[in-house]
Design a protein around this motif. Structure first.
Motif, PDB file in Angstrom:
ATOM      1  N   GLY A   1       4.274  11.908  -4.681  1.00 28.22           N
ATOM      2  CA  GLY A   1       4.563  10.840  -5.633  1.00 28.22           C
ATOM      3  C   GLY A   1       3.625  10.819  -6.818  1.00 28.22           C
ATOM      4  N   ALA A   2       2.893  11.911  -7.019  1.00 26.03           N
ATOM      5  CA  ALA A   2       1.914  11.930  -8.111  1.00 26.03           C
ATOM      6  C   ALA A   2       2.288  12.974  -9.152  1.00 26.03           C
ATOM      7  CB  ALA A   2       0.523  12.197  -7.550  1.00 26.03           C
ATOM      8  N   GLY A   3       3.585  13.218  -9.310  1.00 26.50           N
ATOM      9  CA  GLY A   3       3.980  14.275 -10.235  1.00 26.50           C
ATOM     10  C   GLY A   3       4.303  13.787 -11.621  1.00 26.50           C
ATOM     11  N   ALA A   4       4.318  12.460 -11.797  1.00 22.86           N
ATOM     12  CA  ALA A   4       4.678  11.932 -13.111  1.00 22.86           C
ATOM     13  C   ALA A   4       3.431  11.874 -13.983  1.00 22.86           C
ATOM     14  CB  ALA A   4       5.306  10.558 -12.960  1.00 22.86           C
ATOM     15  N   PHE A   5       3.107  13.006 -14.602  1.00 23.67           N
ATOM     16  CA  PHE A   5       1.925  13.033 -15.475  1.00 23.67           C
ATOM     17  C   PHE A   5       2.222  12.213 -16.722  1.00 23.67           C
ATOM     18  CE2 PHE A   5       0.869  16.503 -12.725  1.00 23.67           C
ATOM     19  CZ  PHE A   5      -0.507  16.511 -12.712  1.00 23.67           C
ATOM     20  N   ARG A   6       1.445  11.181 -16.936  1.00 24.02           N
ATOM     21  CA  ARG A   6       1.690  10.294 -18.068  1.00 24.02           C
ATOM     22  C   ARG A   6       0.878  10.753 -19.269  1.00 24.02           C
ATOM     23  NH1 ARG A   6       6.126   8.713 -16.797  1.00 24.02           N
ATOM     24  NH2 ARG A   6       6.037   7.135 -18.421  1.00 24.02           N
ATOM     25  N   ALA A   7       1.514  10.693 -20.418  1.00 29.89           N
ATOM     26  CA  ALA A   7       0.842  11.156 -21.630  1.00 29.89           C
ATOM     27  C   ALA A   7       0.018  10.053 -22.273  1.00 29.89           C
ATOM     28  CB  ALA A   7       1.867  11.698 -22.622  1.00 29.89           C
ATOM     29  N   THR A   8      -0.157   8.946 -21.591  1.00 31.69           N
ATOM     30  CA  THR A   8      -0.987   7.879 -22.142  1.00 31.69           C
ATOM     31  C   THR A   8      -1.820   7.277 -21.015  1.00 31.69           C
ATOM     32  OG1 THR A   8      -0.921   5.616 -22.966  1.00 31.69           O
ATOM     33  CG2 THR A   8       1.079   6.446 -21.982  1.00 31.69           C
ATOM     34  N   PRO A   9      -3.058   6.938 -21.274  1.00 28.34           N
ATOM     35  CA  PRO A   9      -3.863   6.323 -20.219  1.00 28.34           C
ATOM     36  C   PRO A   9      -3.330   4.965 -19.799  1.00 28.34           C
ATOM     37  CG  PRO A   9      -5.021   6.293 -22.321  1.00 28.34           C
ATOM     38  CD  PRO A   9      -3.822   7.170 -22.499  1.00 28.34           C
ATOM     39  N   ARG A  10      -2.563   4.311 -20.658  1.00 26.49           N
ATOM     40  CA  ARG A  10      -2.110   2.954 -20.352  1.00 26.49           C
ATOM     41  C   ARG A  10      -1.069   2.919 -19.243  1.00 26.49           C
ATOM     42  NH1 ARG A  10      -4.566   0.526 -24.595  1.00 26.49           N
ATOM     43  NH2 ARG A  10      -4.909   1.985 -26.294  1.00 26.49           N
ATOM     44  N   GLN A  11      -0.456   4.067 -18.924  1.00 27.53           N
ATOM     45  CA  GLN A  11       0.523   4.091 -17.848  1.00 27.53           C
ATOM     46  C   GLN A  11      -0.004   4.844 -16.637  1.00 27.53           C
ATOM     47  OE1 GLN A  11       3.910   5.907 -19.624  1.00 27.53           O
ATOM     48  NE2 GLN A  11       4.349   4.171 -20.957  1.00 27.53           N
ATOM     49  N   ALA A  12      -1.233   5.294 -16.680  1.00 24.16           N
ATOM     50  CA  ALA A  12      -1.726   6.175 -15.622  1.00 24.16           C
ATOM     51  C   ALA A  12      -2.572   5.398 -14.630  1.00 24.16           C
ATOM     52  CB  ALA A  12      -2.540   7.296 -16.235  1.00 24.16           C
TER      53      ALA A  12
ATOM     54  N   ASN B   1       0.817  -1.210   0.000  1.00 26.15           N
ATOM     55  CA  ASN B   1       0.000   0.000   0.000  1.00 26.15           C
ATOM     56  C   ASN B   1       0.851   1.261   0.000  1.00 26.15           C
ATOM     57  OD1 ASN B   1      -2.301  -1.459  -0.070  1.00 26.15           O
ATOM     58  ND2 ASN B   1      -2.849  -1.167   2.073  1.00 26.15           N
ATOM     59  N   TRP B   2       1.963   1.211   0.736  1.00 30.18           N
ATOM     60  CA  TRP B   2       2.862   2.366   0.787  1.00 30.18           C
ATOM     61  C   TRP B   2       3.431   2.644  -0.608  1.00 30.18           C
ATOM     62  CZ3 TRP B   2       8.392   2.233   0.322  1.00 30.18           C
ATOM     63  CH2 TRP B   2       9.003   3.471   0.560  1.00 30.18           C
ATOM     64  N   ALA B   3       3.804   1.558  -1.303  1.00 27.84           N
ATOM     65  CA  ALA B   3       4.347   1.742  -2.648  1.00 27.84           C
ATOM     66  C   ALA B   3       3.277   2.272  -3.599  1.00 27.84           C
ATOM     67  CB  ALA B   3       4.894   0.412  -3.166  1.00 27.84           C
ATOM     68  N   LYS B   4       2.093   1.722  -3.489  1.00 33.25           N
ATOM     69  CA  LYS B   4       1.006   2.129  -4.383  1.00 33.25           C
ATOM     70  C   LYS B   4       0.630   3.589  -4.168  1.00 33.25           C
ATOM     71  CE  LYS B   4      -1.748  -2.031  -5.216  1.00 33.25           C
ATOM     72  NZ  LYS B   4      -2.997  -2.660  -4.752  1.00 33.25           N
ATOM     73  N   GLN B   5       0.464   3.948  -2.901  1.00 31.09           N
ATOM     74  CA  GLN B   5      -0.035   5.300  -2.628  1.00 31.09           C
ATOM     75  C   GLN B   5       1.019   6.354  -2.907  1.00 31.09           C
ATOM     76  OE1 GLN B   5      -0.615   5.076   1.754  1.00 31.09           O
ATOM     77  NE2 GLN B   5       0.692   6.876   1.762  1.00 31.09           N
ATOM     78  N   SER B   6       2.273   5.942  -2.996  1.00 31.34           N
ATOM     79  CA  SER B   6       3.326   6.917  -3.235  1.00 31.34           C
ATOM     80  C   SER B   6       3.695   7.032  -4.711  1.00 31.34           C
ATOM     81  CB  SER B   6       4.569   6.553  -2.428  1.00 31.34           C
ATOM     82  OG  SER B   6       4.214   6.329  -1.086  1.00 31.34           O
ATOM     83  N   SER B   7       2.961   6.368  -5.560  1.00 34.44           N
ATOM     84  CA  SER B   7       3.272   6.484  -6.992  1.00 34.44           C
ATOM     85  C   SER B   7       1.984   6.493  -7.799  1.00 34.44           C
ATOM     86  CB  SER B   7       4.183   5.338  -7.445  1.00 34.44           C
ATOM     87  OG  SER B   7       3.519   4.104  -7.240  1.00 34.44           O
ATOM     88  N   ILE B   8       1.074   7.361  -7.399  1.00 33.91           N
ATOM     89  CA  ILE B   8      -0.160   7.503  -8.193  1.00 33.91           C
ATOM     90  C   ILE B   8       0.151   8.415  -9.352  1.00 33.91           C
ATOM     91  CG2 ILE B   8      -2.601   8.060  -8.080  1.00 33.91           C
ATOM     92  CD1 ILE B   8      -2.352   8.077  -5.061  1.00 33.91           C
ATOM     93  N   TRP B   9       0.292   7.832 -10.517  1.00 32.94           N
ATOM     94  CA  TRP B   9       0.637   8.657 -11.668  1.00 32.94           C
ATOM     95  C   TRP B   9      -0.623   9.135 -12.357  1.00 32.94           C
ATOM     96  CZ3 TRP B   9       5.173   5.545 -14.290  1.00 32.94           C
ATOM     97  CH2 TRP B   9       6.279   5.583 -13.407  1.00 32.94           C
ATOM     98  N   PRO B  10      -0.808  10.435 -12.407  1.00 31.87           N
ATOM     99  CA  PRO B  10      -2.010  10.942 -13.080  1.00 31.87           C
ATOM    100  C   PRO B  10      -1.823  11.017 -14.595  1.00 31.87           C
ATOM    101  CG  PRO B  10      -0.944  12.661 -11.779  1.00 31.87           C
ATOM    102  CD  PRO B  10      -0.011  11.505 -11.857  1.00 31.87           C
ATOM    103  N   MET B  11      -2.930  11.167 -15.262  1.00 29.48           N
ATOM    104  CA  MET B  11      -2.896  11.268 -16.720  1.00 29.48           C
ATOM    105  C   MET B  11      -2.804  12.748 -17.112  1.00 29.48           C
ATOM    106  SD  MET B  11      -5.230   9.299 -19.406  1.00 29.48           S
ATOM    107  CE  MET B  11      -6.752   9.628 -18.580  1.00 29.48           C
ATOM    108  N   THR B  12      -2.041  13.048 -18.143  1.00 28.04           N
ATOM    109  CA  THR B  12      -1.970  14.408 -18.677  1.00 28.04           C
ATOM    110  C   THR B  12      -3.259  14.665 -19.439  1.00 28.04           C
ATOM    111  OG1 THR B  12       0.364  14.038 -19.015  1.00 28.04           O
ATOM    112  CG2 THR B  12      -0.564  15.997 -20.002  1.00 28.04           C
TER     113      THR B  12
END
Lengths: 197, 183
Positions: free
Chosen positions: B57-68, B22-33
């Motif tokens: 940990g949610a700053g990696a805005f992904r440019a594809t829904p498949r990685q978000a 859970n710690w890993a999951k909650q610290s890498s919520i990647w949002p979609m651009t």
């Protein structure tokens, strides 16, 4: 050299006219001379003086406005559709307009530096049959910017621009029903299952 | 970091698998651009250095829904856009989360009465985990919404299956395929 102020040359050549010397009355008389009863109205006292043109030969008038040496309205700056209708029966007596549609064209001449507003009045429905949208000649071949503007007016106000190269909806979805900026437009209750109210 | 305190003994961490996951999951919520209107400007401010969503940990805005993992629906959803929003959501891998950001996505907002083209809440199209009201919400409010998503992840128990399953809206806004007639 330094400190010696040189008189600056006149900023513009003599042929430059910073403000237009063409008046609305001159434009109107030229149009009446050319098209006669097709020019149906003139309001010279408004802030933006306008000339009203009958829809039947509006495209010819537009071509003349663009190409005549004394006018040269080479730029269409705006095209709007207006629906004059008061749906509230209490306010209707004070409304002051017959229900109708108007297409308003704002023109500008970069040659003569003057502006002109042209209005084309249309019935709300063609032959008073509700659902049949009225016709207006397209000017997309005269000012090419009119292409998208006319599509927008068709989409939202419901005006059939005859002779337009590609008159399809530009903002609403292709399968949208009705023209949303008509005053008597009824909102859809749902769109493909998503409720709308 | 309270749970990790005092658990370091000669570089060995003792924790439960559940907590670690859970710690890993909650610290890498990647949002979609993905922004639809003015709320997207505020979402960008949240991502920028002053508010810095990357702290969570949610700053990696992904440019594809498949990685978000997270879809922040930031802005007015129109009927025309609804089917696209739904498709993006369907393309995201599970587990996925949705934040409805702003008054328009929460329930139509200023377009509720006279907007003929606005979906009255994005939860009619996709299941929403957290609603962030505001017009537009401050970046702090969006960060708060993100922390509520983290709370939701923290509450997951690996032994008991998914803690909560949101109902998926039945209607997707898709235009029906036209019937193709061959002669």
């Amino acid at each position: 050299m330094a400190g010696a102020r040189r008189r600056r040359a006149a900023p513009f050549p003599d042929s430059f006219r910073p403000f237009s010397t063409v008046t609305i009355n001159e434009i109107h008389s030229r149009l009446v001379q050319q098209f006669g009863d097709q020019i149906t109205g003139l309001n010279a006292t408004a802030t933006d003086p306008w000339i009203e043109v009958a829809p039947a030969r509006w495209d010819e008038v537009a071509l003349y406005l663009r190409d005549d040496e004394a006018l040269r309205f080479d730029s269409l700056t705006n095209l709007t559709g207006v629906d004059y209708l008061e749906t509230d029966p209490k306010k209707a007596p004070k409304f002051g307009h017959e229900p109708h549609l108007e297409v308003v064209f704002h023109l500008y001449s970069f040659v003569h530096r003057c502006r002109l507003v042209v209005k084309v009045k249309l019935p709300r429905w063609k032959n008073d049959v509700p659902g049949e949208i009225p016709d207006c000649p397209s000017v997309a071949h005269i000012w090419s910017i009119a292409d998208w503007h006319e599509r927008e007016a068709y989409d939202l106000v419901g005006i059939n621009f005859t002779g337009h190269p590609n008159l399809v909806r530009i903002l609403c979805v292709e399968d949208w029903v009705g023209h949303p900026l008509r005053k008597d437009y009824e909102f859809p209750l749902e769109y493909h299952g998503i409720r709308g109210k | 970091m309270t749970w990790i305190e005092g658990r370091f003994e000669e570089n060995v961490i003792t924790t439960s698998l559940e907590q670690a996951i859970n710690w890993a999951k909650q610290s890498s919520i990647w949002p979609m651009t993905f922004g639809l209107a003015c709320c997207a400007i505020e979402m960008m401010a949240t991502g920028a250095s002053r508010y810095d969503i990357d702290r969570f940990g949610a700053g990696a805005f992904r440019a594809t829904p498949r990685q978000a993992d997270l879809m922040i629906v930031a802005g007015t959803v129109t009927f025309k856009m609804a089917s696209r929003v739904r498709r993006l959501w369907e393309q995201m891998p599970d587990p996925k989360y949705v934040i409805a950001m702003g008054a328009c996505t929460v329930g139509g907002g200023p377009y509720f009465k006279y907007g003929y083209h606005v979906v009255k809440g994005v939860d009619l199209v996709v299941p929403v985990d957290v609603y962030v009201p505001g017009c537009p919400p401050r970046p702090e409010a969006l960060l708060e919404g993100l922390m509520r998503i983290q709370d939701k992840i923290k509450a997951q128990r690996i032994t008991k299956g998914n803690a909560s399953q949101l109902p998926v809206p039945h209607h997707s806004g898709y235009v029906q395929e036209p019937e193709i007639v061959t002669v």
